[in-house]
Design an enzyme around this catalytic site. Structure first.
Site, mmCIF file in Angstrom:
data_model
loop_
_atom_site.group_PDB
_atom_site.id
_atom_site.type_symbol
_atom_site.label_atom_id
_atom_site.label_comp_id
_atom_site.label_asym_id
_atom_site.label_seq_id
_atom_site.Cartn_x
_atom_site.Cartn_y
_atom_site.Cartn_z
ATOM 1 N N GLU A 1 -19.399 -2.510 2.814
ATOM 2 C CA GLU A 1 -18.484 -1.647 3.576
ATOM 3 C C GLU A 1 -18.818 -0.169 3.373
ATOM 4 O O GLU A 1 -19.090 0.283 2.256
ATOM 5 C CB GLU A 1 -17.042 -1.940 3.123
ATOM 6 C CG GLU A 1 -16.009 -1.201 3.956
ATOM 7 C CD GLU A 1 -14.575 -1.508 3.539
ATOM 8 O OE1 GLU A 1 -14.321 -2.588 2.965
ATOM 9 O OE2 GLU A 1 -13.701 -0.663 3.794
ATOM 10 N N GLY B 1 -1.436 -2.092 -5.453
ATOM 11 C CA GLY B 1 -2.276 -3.196 -4.965
ATOM 12 C C GLY B 1 -3.651 -2.696 -4.567
ATOM 13 O O GLY B 1 -4.651 -3.381 -4.755
ATOM 14 N N HIS B 2 -3.714 -1.521 -4.022
ATOM 15 C CA HIS B 2 -4.995 -0.888 -3.673
ATOM 16 C C HIS B 2 -5.062 0.447 -4.400
ATOM 17 O O HIS B 2 -4.311 1.369 -4.103
ATOM 18 C CB HIS B 2 -5.097 -0.678 -2.163
ATOM 19 C CG HIS B 2 -6.484 -0.319 -1.684
ATOM 20 N ND1 HIS B 2 -7.281 0.636 -2.299
ATOM 21 C CD2 HIS B 2 -7.209 -0.789 -0.635
ATOM 22 C CE1 HIS B 2 -8.435 0.725 -1.651
ATOM 23 N NE2 HIS B 2 -8.426 -0.123 -0.645
ATOM 24 N N CYS C 1 -10.273 2.494 8.119
ATOM 25 C CA CYS C 1 -10.473 3.254 6.877
ATOM 26 C C CYS C 1 -11.811 3.980 6.846
ATOM 27 O O CYS C 1 -11.916 5.068 6.286
ATOM 28 C CB CYS C 1 -10.353 2.327 5.672
ATOM 29 S SG CYS C 1 -11.365 0.835 5.807
ATOM 30 N N CYS C 2 -12.859 3.362 7.435
ATOM 31 C CA CYS C 2 -14.206 3.895 7.221
ATOM 32 C C CYS C 2 -14.502 5.211 7.954
ATOM 33 O O CYS C 2 -15.010 6.148 7.327
ATOM 34 C CB CYS C 2 -15.254 2.841 7.561
ATOM 35 S SG CYS C 2 -15.193 1.396 6.472
ATOM 36 N N HIS D 1 -12.527 -6.726 -4.625
ATOM 37 C CA HIS D 1 -12.604 -5.844 -3.459
ATOM 38 C C HIS D 1 -13.339 -4.564 -3.847
ATOM 39 O O HIS D 1 -12.936 -3.844 -4.750
ATOM 40 C CB HIS D 1 -11.177 -5.540 -3.013
ATOM 41 C CG HIS D 1 -11.082 -4.772 -1.737
ATOM 42 N ND1 HIS D 1 -11.019 -3.401 -1.710
ATOM 43 C CD2 HIS D 1 -11.030 -5.185 -0.453
ATOM 44 C CE1 HIS D 1 -10.920 -2.992 -0.438
ATOM 45 N NE2 HIS D 1 -10.923 -4.060 0.341
ATOM 46 N N HIS E 1 0.771 -1.250 0.000
ATOM 47 C CA HIS E 1 0.000 0.000 0.000
ATOM 48 C C HIS E 1 0.799 1.297 0.000
ATOM 49 O O HIS E 1 0.285 2.326 0.454
ATOM 50 C CB HIS E 1 -0.921 0.016 1.241
ATOM 51 C CG HIS E 1 -2.122 -0.894 1.133
ATOM 52 N ND1 HIS E 1 -2.135 -2.054 0.431
ATOM 53 C CD2 HIS E 1 -3.369 -0.780 1.656
ATOM 54 C CE1 HIS E 1 -3.319 -2.646 0.543
ATOM 55 N NE2 HIS E 1 -4.088 -1.884 1.266
ATOM 56 N N CYS F 1 -16.912 2.361 3.377
ATOM 57 C CA CYS F 1 -15.967 2.957 2.418
ATOM 58 C C CYS F 1 -16.368 2.690 0.969
ATOM 59 O O CYS F 1 -16.081 3.510 0.090
ATOM 60 C CB CYS F 1 -14.570 2.367 2.610
ATOM 61 S SG CYS F 1 -13.655 3.071 3.974
ATOM 62 N N GLU G 1 -13.998 -8.831 1.218
ATOM 63 C CA GLU G 1 -14.679 -7.522 1.185
ATOM 64 C C GLU G 1 -15.071 -7.178 -0.249
ATOM 65 O O GLU G 1 -14.826 -6.078 -0.730
ATOM 66 C CB GLU G 1 -13.747 -6.427 1.735
ATOM 67 C CG GLU G 1 -13.075 -6.787 3.041
ATOM 68 C CD GLU G 1 -12.195 -5.676 3.605
ATOM 69 O OE1 GLU G 1 -12.350 -5.366 4.784
ATOM 70 O OE2 GLU G 1 -11.386 -5.103 2.845
#
Lengths: 638, 638
Positions: A336, A177-178, A404-405, A268, A129, A338, A320
């Site tokens: 989620e 990756g994200h 994260c959220c 995801h 990340h 997010c 997720e």
């Protein structure tokens, strides 16, 4: 940027609204404050202190923990754009100082790598990340610069972006990756007017699904990074989600195929919608209508086959992620917070380019339901994943190891101004009905637009349009998808409304005029497509943009025992005392008589009578604010 | 034994029946043969060979593998009681020789301990099943002795029982981890006329819930047995099920309280019903009516709150156990085949003591549904756990590592004769309607009773009663619980029938008379108690004793899309070609029209019409005999 429609800046919109104003106060005074305390409590800021001091080891928290600080700065910056707050501004400046000090000479900045494995930068793009954190740094920096004009953090972001630009596409053929940096780089390109950031964003968007880097990392991680993935906790924790039957399956990170070959929305959910938001920016900037059409097809797959009625997306807990078409379990729904927020980012961009009301309709659904449910009324308890049904063992939590959220909710609520209006060359679109004042410039004319509304509780909207000098332009009002009947008047004169057209366009010479719109809010008893097994034979209640649910505390019977018929009538009742003021739905339903069951477990169905009962439903976003208890969105349908 | 009603011996009943005869042929020719092959393939017999040769280590299979051999001998013995089969008899004798040779000088017999840890006998009663295996040895020995008059295995059983009798209550204050020996000792007491086996059974029944032995084993297993339970696979595999929140919870093995203080049926379902079957024997033998009443209350808890409509029990997968009242999930139902069989053992004993029809009604339900579903029509595929609903990922298997269920089905089918009639001092009860001939002695009179019936497909039963000399006695016919209207005639003269009384009693001087009974079989649309959340709003189809299900192969739509109204009519159609001949239920149902859904995931329910469709249901026992596919017992109810 070639976006067709531009949102208004935060400082040109003031929100004064019965519904959102309170949520934004709580966000400012509770959530953003609480979030800052968590930055200290979780050692997030300490990571920067220790990295700048050249210390080694003992990195606090997740390997993407830096992003918590960046997202807090972003949210705080939106507050600072809206109002003066010297104390908050000083706190932000201090945090920025820590961050700037931790940046390395070549522009690289990541405290996990600085403290833990400085020699292993860019060795594990799949998992670790660095580019994701860089993206949030950039978003925070752009927000801070726009709010305050201060360039310290922007320069940190520029230096890091330049470093990334040097390495990627040259030394390394790889993508994050994200996803996240794609849309961030587009913001940086806009604020700096530098095309190379746009080009880098485009590289990341286009290269995904082509490069073999992820596969190489899985196969040769020992060689590339010098560690054994089966021994190393970080690498193994998340590793399984990339594999399908033991084989590398790029779907989790949307790397199974080039974007233009992806026919369904996979993997995801947060990664997916961040990615497609960035891709929409790139399509807009490059005028790539084919890509835009393709993105719309993915958006349709999401909304027509893979989305909860609340607007929640990513139904599958493991990974997720998006699951199969119509696979939407209610008691194990992931949805989620997010992901709903990322979907709002994506839809807003799709609308800005296409002007299609469907994107704004979805944003409205997600704002009032899938996003807002993520935070408690007191602003200090959060849902990461969101069920649509529980027997009572699910509640909001104070914080999360992977946090994260909450910061995502905070930055969205603090920047709500940007989702209300867009300006284009012909005029103004009023997208969300939120009370307050906006001061757009339309063509050459300064205009003051004042909205007055009791949304979401009532469907009436008054809009005063006050042009500095009388000027011809268009004002477009969205006719919400949930609205069964709409009337619009200008200065008392009715306007023709085609409810299916998405927007009512009013073209005239505006001076000092009042638009009055009435969007009828009836209680809709909804059902899901028959292919959704988990909702089969069930109904959900919706009124206006709000999806409703039953909570145990308001209803006597176990919630599964209530049956609602399509023609059951519901009274919408404003309850000022309840949940900071909500409209509840009170109505007739049926439940089985319990007569004659003593000593029996099964009997002919003809022996059972139903009896009339009353149910009381509350807005879904407001559930679990009165202690734990059972909740249910989808009720039995008759 | 003081049981009020005695079943007939296997050799005094001949089954000639359109339904069961074929199932018993398959059991004899396929299952028992196949089961024997598994005894060799799995090394079960080899364990005895190696133990008798004084070898060490490498015990094959589970630590209770010996019981597979004993249960096979028991099933084979029932076959030998029914007919001459020299080849089978020789094979049984050979197996008995191996077993006898493996017995130790003091009577102890267990190949797991002989081969693996000879010095640790009786150190781990909780887990290691020595008494369970001893129980099956005794049951097998009694069956073999009764069938053949040969005493070799009976003597082995007596010697082992005597050894156990010396140790338990004296050296060791403990009870079996898995009940079974209690009912076995009662059989041994009956066949040997030795009270001490009854006393030992009573000790095991009464001592459970009093002794601290299990707790001691958990706390001091290292000291008692010399091994570390966290290191030793055998001890840890099953260990968790004994604990609740980290504390020892005896419920799993019904050791949480003395039997007389147990108010609900708890824990591992097979253990529970074996236990209560043994306890019923003890209550009967000791005239303990209070205990019998208490057992009936547990039986009521089971049947009124914790049983599937198929008669399956033990709904929870983890721990193979009873769960809470009304917790009866369909797609994760455990409902172990062995548990239904153990329940039959228990109910039969309760009936023999009380004469209440409800016990026989349950046996009928379990014979035709929960038990029979455990074996495929070809006799070579088995269900261990039984779902009531699947999307197609569940199928019978060829064998199991823990192979308790197939031999249990085999021994029950092979001894079906014992469940059809009972004789008491007043006369004869006809409990199950299965065609064939029985030759009871009633009082002093030899009687020949011939049943002719097409059950379960048709409700007509003819019974010819032929007394050696005209004699007065009672013949009782059970009026099945599923029967909505019953008529009974003797020699064409109608008899008054009270359908709720359980049995119709016909007292007369019998000579050569014909009883004709008509038990109406209508299709019942059943529902479950409203507290059963998993069945709420659903209905199940039953006709006669058979519960029906939908299979994917017979129906076009996804099975969850069918809705059945209480007044929907079903045709019962005999299909000779299907599933070795079954009556299917063909009927009208509704399913949602798929019109107008294109591009929509949610819409007002008023926009959807239902359309009439046809469904075809097959008996539940016969499902999954045509390849894998979805199946559903509980359909949506209108």
């Amino acid at each position: 940027m070639s976006l067709q429609r531009q949102p208004l800046s935060i400082d040109s919109v003031t929100i004064e609204d019965g519904f959102w104003q309170r949520r934004r106060e709580v966000n400012r005074e509770q959530t953003i404050e609480y979030q800052y305390q968590q930055l200290e409590a979780a050692g997030t800021l300490d990571n920067f202190r220790r990295a700048s001091a050249g210390e080694e080891g003992d990195h606090n928290g997740m390997w993407f923990q830096d992003s918590d600080a960046y997202k807090w700065i972003e949210a705080a910056s939106y507050v600072l754009a809206d109002r003066d707050d010297p104390e908050l501004e000083e706190r932000v400046d201090e945090a920025i100082e820590l961050i700037a000090a931790a940046q390395e000479d070549d522009g690289y900045l990541n405290t996990y790598f600085a403290l833990e494995e400085p020699e292993k930068r860019w060795t594990n793009l799949n998992m670790l990340h660095e580019l994701y954190c860089a993206g949030h740094l950039i978003e925070g920096a752009v927000a801070h610069y726009r709010a305050t004009g201060k360039e310290t953090l922007l320069q940190v972001a520029i230096d890091f972006a330049d470093h990334i630009d040097e390495i990627f596409g040259e030394e390394i053929d790889g993508v994050p990756g994200h996803q996240e940096i794609e849309l961030a780089l587009m913001k940086l390109a806009e604020v700096t007017d530098e095309d190379r950031y746009r080009d880098l964003a485009q590289y990341f968007v286009d290269r995904r699904g082509h490069t073999d880097r992820f596969v190489e990392e899985f196969e040769n991680i020992e060689e590339i990074a010098g560690y054994d993935p089966d021994e190393d906790g970080i690498a193994t924790d998340a590793r399984d989600v990339f594999f399908e039957d033991g084989e590398y399956d790029g779907q989790y990170a949307q790397a199974h195929a080039p974007l233009r070959d992806q026919e369904t929305i996979e993997g995801h959910a947060v990664r997916a919608v961040y990615y497609y938001a960035g891709a929409t920016d790139v399509a807009a900037a490059t005028g790539d209508d084919e890509l835009l059409d393709h993105l719309d097809r993915l958006w349709q797959n999401m909304t027509q086959k893979r989305m909860y009625v609340t607007g929640g997306i990513g139904s599958q807990h493991f990974g997720e992620r998006f699951s199969e078409d119509y696979d939407l379990p209610n008691d194990t729904s992931y949805a989620e917070t997010c992901a709903a927020i990322g979907s709002i980012f994506w839809s807003q961009r799709m609308f800005e380019e296409t002007g299609e009301a469907k994107y704004i309709d979805l944003i409205e659904r997600q704002l009032y339901n899938a996003m807002l449910v993520g935070v408690s009324l007191d602003g200090q308890q959060f849902f990461y994943d969101n069920v649509l049904e529980t027997d009572g063992n699910k509640s909001r939590e104070g914080w999360f190891e992977c946090a994260c959220c909450p910061p995502n909710v905070a930055r969205l609520l603090a920047s709500l101004e940007r989702y209300l209006y867009t300006v284009d060359e012909d005029g103004l679109s009023i997208n969300q009905y939120v009370g307050g004042t906006a001061t757009p410039t339309i063509g050459e004319t300064d205009v003051t637009v004042t909205q007055t509304t009791e949304m979401p509780w009532e469907g009436t909207v008054e809009v005063d349009v006050d042009a500095a000098e009388p000027s011809p332009f268009a004002v477009r009002l969205r006719v919400p998808e949930w609205c069964t009947d709409a009337t619009v008047e200008v200065n008392g004169e009715p306007i023709d409304v085609d409810a299916d057209a998405g927007y009512v366009t009013i073209e005239r010479k505006w001076d000092n005029d009042r638009i009055t719109a009435e969007f009828e809010q009836s209680v809709e008893v909804l059902e899901a497509h028959p292919a959704v097994e988990d909702d089969f034979g069930r109904v959900a209640l919706q009124r206006g943009p709000l999806v409703y649910c039953l909570e145990e505390i308001d209803n006597d019977r176990p919630l599964y025992q209530y049956t609602v018929a399509p023609d059951d009538a519901f009274d919408a009742t404003l309850r000022e005392d309840l949940l900071e003021g909500v409209v509840t739905l009170e109505g007739e339903a049926t439940a089985p008589s319990m007569d004659g069951w003593d000593g029996k477990l099964y009997r002919p169905t003809a022996e059972t009578d139903d009896e009339p009962v009353t149910i009381s439903a509350v807005p879904y976003y407001a559930w679990n604010n009165r202690g734990p208890g059972a909740m249910r969105v989808w009720l039995n349908g008759a």
